[in-house]
Structures are given as structure tokens and as C-alpha cells.
Write a protein that holds these residues in place. Structure first.
Motif, PDB file in Angstrom:
ATOM      1  N   ARG A 122       0.898  -1.179   0.117  1.00  0.00           N
ATOM      2  CA  ARG A 122       0.024   0.146   0.122  1.00  0.00           C
ATOM      3  C   ARG A 122       0.841   1.135   0.036  1.00  0.00           C
ATOM      4  O   ARG A 122       1.490   1.611   1.081  1.00  0.00           O
ATOM      5  N   VAL A 179       0.929   7.053   7.514  1.00  0.00           N
ATOM      6  CA  VAL A 179       0.503   6.355   8.704  1.00  0.00           C
ATOM      7  C   VAL A 179      -0.761   5.688   9.271  1.00  0.00           C
ATOM      8  O   VAL A 179      -1.309   4.776   9.426  1.00  0.00           O
ATOM      9  N   SER A 193      -3.334   5.674   7.044  1.00  0.00           N
ATOM     10  CA  SER A 193      -4.037   4.896   5.984  1.00  0.00           C
ATOM     11  C   SER A 193      -3.162   3.346   5.952  1.00  0.00           C
ATOM     12  O   SER A 193      -3.374   2.725   4.910  1.00  0.00           O
ATOM     13  N   ASN A 194      -2.033   3.264   6.590  1.00  0.00           N
ATOM     14  CA  ASN A 194      -1.385   2.278   6.685  1.00  0.00           C
ATOM     15  C   ASN A 194      -0.772   2.046   5.157  1.00  0.00           C
ATOM     16  O   ASN A 194      -0.737   1.107   4.420  1.00  0.00           O
ATOM     17  N   ARG A 195       0.141   2.936   4.828  1.00  0.00           N
ATOM     18  CA  ARG A 195       0.559   2.987   3.518  1.00  0.00           C
ATOM     19  C   ARG A 195       2.198   3.576   3.673  1.00  0.00           C
ATOM     20  O   ARG A 195       2.568   3.952   4.662  1.00  0.00           O
ATOM     21  N   ASN A 240      -8.878   4.829   4.654  1.00  0.00           N
ATOM     22  CA  ASN A 240      -9.239   3.451   5.284  1.00  0.00           C
ATOM     23  C   ASN A 240      -7.882   2.704   5.552  1.00  0.00           C
ATOM     24  O   ASN A 240      -7.061   2.631   4.487  1.00  0.00           O
ATOM     25  N   PRO A 241      -7.216   2.517   6.657  1.00  0.00           N
ATOM     26  CA  PRO A 241      -6.082   1.590   6.800  1.00  0.00           C
ATOM     27  C   PRO A 241      -6.140   0.354   6.229  1.00  0.00           C
ATOM     28  O   PRO A 241      -5.112  -0.383   6.164  1.00  0.00           O
ATOM     29  N   SER A 242      -7.388  -0.215   6.002  1.00  0.00           N
ATOM     30  CA  SER A 242      -7.351  -1.610   5.262  1.00  0.00           C
ATOM     31  C   SER A 242      -7.993  -1.759   4.072  1.00  0.00           C
ATOM     32  O   SER A 242      -8.403  -2.774   3.668  1.00  0.00           O
ATOM     33  N   LYS A 299      -4.773   0.243  -3.484  1.00  0.00           N
ATOM     34  CA  LYS A 299      -3.449  -0.113  -2.933  1.00  0.00           C
ATOM     35  C   LYS A 299      -2.634   1.163  -3.121  1.00  0.00           C
ATOM     36  O   LYS A 299      -1.879   1.632  -2.198  1.00  0.00           O
ATOM     37  N   PRO A 307      -0.756   8.664  15.943  1.00  0.00           N
ATOM     38  CA  PRO A 307      -0.988   7.228  15.965  1.00  0.00           C
ATOM     39  C   PRO A 307      -1.512   6.902  17.480  1.00  0.00           C
ATOM     40  O   PRO A 307      -0.687   7.397  18.360  1.00  0.00           O
TER      41      PRO A 307
END
Length: 316
Positions: free
Chosen positions: A11, A38, A40-42, A97-99, A103, A126
Motif C-alpha cells: 500500500r 501512517v 492509512s497504513n501506506r 481507510n487503513p485496510s 492499493k 497514532p
């Protein structure tokens, strides 16, 4: 930021440097981009071909922040690869959205402008470090993004030697120039009214001055507390008529040199035992954030700062 593989399944948040903003605002926009990554988990990835108007790649050998700072990721993105990713502005909240969501998402100029206006993620911290607060988090972000290359570390030490810097030092940032667009312009006496007692309390030997005005340097030298050496780079490009528009449109000077002087100034401001400035200025807030993120082994008193106008806030 440094995954084992940067392949298709990773991602990513692609980042394109804007062609506006001064250095302080650029640093804060990049820290917002890292915050977004961070959240969005990318992985935050700069677009390779994305030029930065504050650096001439021909004179530096590298473009963007990597001219002065270590790379903040081992992943790369070509212009063609980034062009295939939808912009955050188009994706909307699903991009946060973190998940979920795509991508890869592009944080382009239009998305950055929208993020500023909407205040997106300005106050995100965080969860596991939320108790430390937003200023602490932003400090960690800019410290990570602005890890000096070895040559820049050498330049900072050489600058202190040229100026005769002696610790402990007090730092002041006096911005005139286009300051009236953001806040009232303050006099040198306003700064020294605070910096003077600080210097006495800390036993300061040096007073470092970062300013865009040659008149300010002369005034500080005249009014500085007795026994305190006023430190400044004598050959810096100064002049209150120098605005971002003049620099960008007229290219009247070596922009890489101009940016190096800004980078050097903000790091030296952060090295003082105390800072006096204005937090209406991105530059002043950036110096404070770097102070907050200084490793504890360096100094135990790195959070002594005084703003003559606004309290610290996250913007962009």
C-alpha cells in the motif's frame, strides 16, 4: 517506510512536490503526507520525476528533499506508475481507510490543497503514542523526514565555527518580508524583551539570529545583552522584498543555496537552549518541532520556546 519488498501488493501514498510554498510550509506538508500514510497504513513514496522549485537538481545532484536529507523510503515511483493511481481528492475518505481503498493513492497538489482546507488529519496522532500529543508526533515526523545527509551535518558544524557559536545559546527567528500576510510584524525589541532574560537565566554565551532582514541583524547587534555574542551568517541572502513569487518566477538567485540557508537556519534555531519566535510562521513552528524531537542525550532543556504571537498549532 522501508519494507522488504516494494512490489505490487504494498500500500502506497505517492507524493508530488508542490510548486508553491516556502521551505517551512513544504516541510509541514510533507509531514502531513507522512501522517496520512501512517493513518492509512501506506508507505509514503515521492514521485521520482516530481521536481521541487526550491532545489536546482543540476547544482545539487539530487531533487526534492533528498538534496539535503536522507531518503525517507526505499521505494520509488515513476511518473507513469504514479499517474495510474487515483488522487486522494477523487477517492475521498475511502483513501484514508487503513485496510481498504485502492492499493496506491496519489497525494497531488489538488489533494494537498483540499487537505489543507478541510483540516484532514491535522490532529491525527497514532493511537499507541497519542498520549504524547500532536506537537510531539509532528516533531517525530519532521525529524525523520529531515535526517541530514553527512555533508549537511558538516555544514551545520562549519557554520557554527564560522559564527563563533558557543554553547549555551539562545535562538531568535525574526521574520519580516511577507510576514504582514500572516500576522503583525514585531520589532527587535519585542524579541529581546523575552530573549534577554532567557539569556541571563541560562547563562547564554551566544545569541543566534535567523532573519530575512539585514536591518534586524544590525539592530540585534546594537541591543543584545552585554557579554552575549550575536551569531549569524554574514553572507546569507537577505532582503524583505524577496518573496516566494520573486524567487520562483524571476530566479534571481541560486535557489539551492537559498534553500540550504533556510535548512541551516531552522536546524540552528532548534539547537539553541531556548527559542524565541512567532508560531504564526511555518519556519518558527518547524524549529520548535525539531527541538521537541532532539534526542534526550543531546540536551535536557530542548523544549524552552516562546512564541510572540500564536501558540503552536499543526498546519498544514
Amino acid at each position: 517506510q522501508f519494507p522488504d519488498s516494494c512490489g505490487h501488493g504494498v500500500r502506497k501514498l505517492y507524493y508530488s512536490y508542490s510548486q508553491a510554498f516556502g521551505f517551512g510550509a513544504h516541510a509541514h506538508m510533507l509531514s502531513l503526507a507522512l501522517t496520512l500514510a501512517v493513518a492509512s497504513n501506506r508507505i509514503l513514496v515521492p514521485v521520482e520525476s516530481s521536481s521541487w522549485w526550491l532545489v536546482d537538481e543540476k547544482t545539487c545532484g539530487r531533487g526534492g528533499f533528498s538534496c539535503f536529507f536522507e531518503d525517507f523510503t526505499n521505494c520509488t515511483a515513476s511518473e507513469a506508475e504514479a499517474a495510474q493511481a487515483p488522487s486522494l481528492l477523487r477517492v475521498g475518505r475511502e483513501g484514508l481507510n487503513p485496510s481498504g481503498g485502492p492499493k496506491a493513492v496519489m497525494f497531488d497538489w489538488e489533494s494537498q490543497t483540499a487537505a489543507i482546507k478541510a483540516g484532514i488529519l491535522r490532529h491525527f496522532v497514532p493511537p499507541r503514542v497519542r498520549h504524547k500529543g500532536n506537537a510531539w508526533w509532528r516533531g517525530q515526523a519532521v525529524r525523520f523526514l529531515m535526517t541530514p545527509r553527512p555533508w549537511l551535518r558538516g555544514e551545520l558544524e562549519a557554520s557554527k565555527a564560522r559564527m563563533g557559536w558557543q554553547a549555551p545559546a539562545i535562538s531568535i527567528h525574526v521574520r519580516h518580508g511577507d510576514k504582514l500576510k500572516e500576522a503583525n510584524r514585531l520589532t527587535v525589541q519585542d524579541y529581546l524583551r523575552i530573549a534577554g532574560p532567557m539569556a541571563s537565566a541560562l547563562g547564554a554565551k551566544s545569541l543566534f539570529v535567523s532573519t530575512d532582514s539585514p536591518d534586524v541583524v544590525q539592530e540585534v547587534e546594537r541591543l543584545a545583552p552585554p557579554g552575549v555574542k550575536v551569531c549569524y551568517e554574514a553572507d546569507e541572502i537577505r532582503g524583505t522584498d524577496i518573496t516566494n513569487a520573486n524567487l520562483q518566477n524571476n530566479l534571481r538567485m541560486n535557489v539551492t543555496r537559498y534553500t540550504l540557508e533556510a535548512v541551516r537556519g531552522v536546524f540552528l534555531l532548534a539547537e539553541g537552549e531556548a527559542l524565541v519566535g512567532t508560531f504564526s510562521s511555518n519556519f518558527g513552528r518547524l524549529a520548535y518541532e525539531l527541538m521537541l524531537s532532539t534526542p534526550p542525550s543531546h540536551s535536557a532543556s530542548k523544549t524552552v520556546a516562546f512564541s510572540l504571537d500564536l501558540p503552536w498549532f499543526a498546519y498544514p
